[in-house]
Design an enzyme around this catalytic site. Structure first.
Site, PDB file in Angstrom:
ATOM      1  CG  HIS A  89      27.320  50.222  40.856  1.00 41.20           C
ATOM      2  ND1 HIS A  89      27.038  51.549  40.614  1.00 41.20           N
ATOM      3  CD2 HIS A  89      27.124  49.597  39.665  1.00 41.20           C
ATOM      4  CE1 HIS A  89      26.701  51.722  39.354  1.00 41.20           C
ATOM      5  NE2 HIS A  89      26.743  50.540  38.758  1.00 41.20           N
ATOM      6  CG  ASP A 144      24.482  49.807  34.901  1.00 37.65           C
ATOM      7  OD1 ASP A 144      24.883  49.196  33.886  1.00 37.65           O
ATOM      8  OD2 ASP A 144      23.452  49.477  35.513  1.00 37.65           O
TER       9      ASP A 144
END
Length: 267
Positions: A89, A144
């Site tokens: 991320h 995700d």
């Protein structure tokens, strides 16, 4: 950079990022996620790099998370996934927030986090044989890699939920029609086409690209009036910037802009 799983080369001011686990379909494990973050930081900070292309080694872009390596962690799988996604991320955040154009060259299957990564690109071109599938719900997981952020914005909420619930795969033509990718290209021409695009963009006004990107992303949470207020402020700042002055002067002098000149590369 001397990485094993995420390679970076630089050509004509373009950073070429290659996911490099072809034997595993470029599946993302902890080491790859960390290397991807390191490469993203380098690309965002490098003065030489003015556009970034991401692609996969072999015949796949990325099949997503490396489930085998995750399962091997046993009872520690939750903490392990928090580590993997922390690196992944952060990488996506750096790529997305940098001023430089971030372009996907999708050379095959993009599944799970691989598809999320495609969605996070500013632009994406795909080989005609490419396939796209979210895949998460099929194995009882949730998205995700920014998938829950970008996918609904690209295709709309109902289509995004359809892709999640049913795990319906999209071919390259459908992915283009749905707005996930920009163009479909013959496989053997994909990288050449994307690199030419990136090299042309690398000659452009990098800081104006970055401000445009911010305006577009922030528009989702603004009212019409507050967004127009932001537009007014940023436009005025850009007009008095070195890039803006070069662009206006080139237009009035009826010549090509030269944003690569040393005096134009600063803000």
């Amino acid at each position: 950079m001397e990485n094993q799983f995420v390679q970076l080369t630089i050509q004509n001011h373009v950073g070429i990022v290659k996911l490099n686990r072809p034997e595993a379909g470029n599946a993302i494990h902890l080491e790859m996620a960390k290397e991807l973050m390191d490469v993203a930081i380098f690309c965002s900070e490098s003065e030489e790099i003015r556009a970034v292309v991401i692609t996969g080694a072999g015949n796949k872009f990325s099949v997503g998370g490396d489930l085998r390596s995750f399962a091997e962690k046993g009872e520690q799988i939750s903490s392990h996934l928090k580590s993997v996604t922390a690196y992944l991320h952060q990488a996506i955040s750096y790529f997305t927030r940098m001023n430089k154009p971030f372009i996907g060259a999708v050379n095959g299957v993009a599944a799970g986090a691989g598809m999320s990564l495609v969605c996070a690109c500013d632009m994406a071109y795909a080989a005609e044989h490419s396939k796209f599938v979210m895949a998460y719900n099929k194995i009882g997981l949730t998205p995700d890699g920014s998938g829950s952020y970008f996918l609904p914005r690209l295709v709309g909420m109902k289509r995004a939920l359809e892709l999640m619930y049913t795990n319906r795969p999209l071919d390259a033509k459908e992915a283009s029609e749905w707005g996930i990718i920009n163009h479909v290209v013959a496989g053997e021409q994909l990288f050449e086409v994307v690199l030419e695009l990136a090299e042309n963009l690398a000659k452009g006004p990098m800081n104006a690209y970055g401000e445009t990107k911010k305006l577009f992303y922030h528009s989702q949470q603004e009212t019409l009036e507050s967004q127009m207020s932001k537009e007014s402020v940023v436009l005025a700042e850009r007009a008095s910037s070195i890039e803006g002055k070069e662009g206006i002067a080139a237009f009035l002098e009826k010549r090509e802009t030269d944003f690569l000149k040393e005096r134009v590369t600063s803000k």
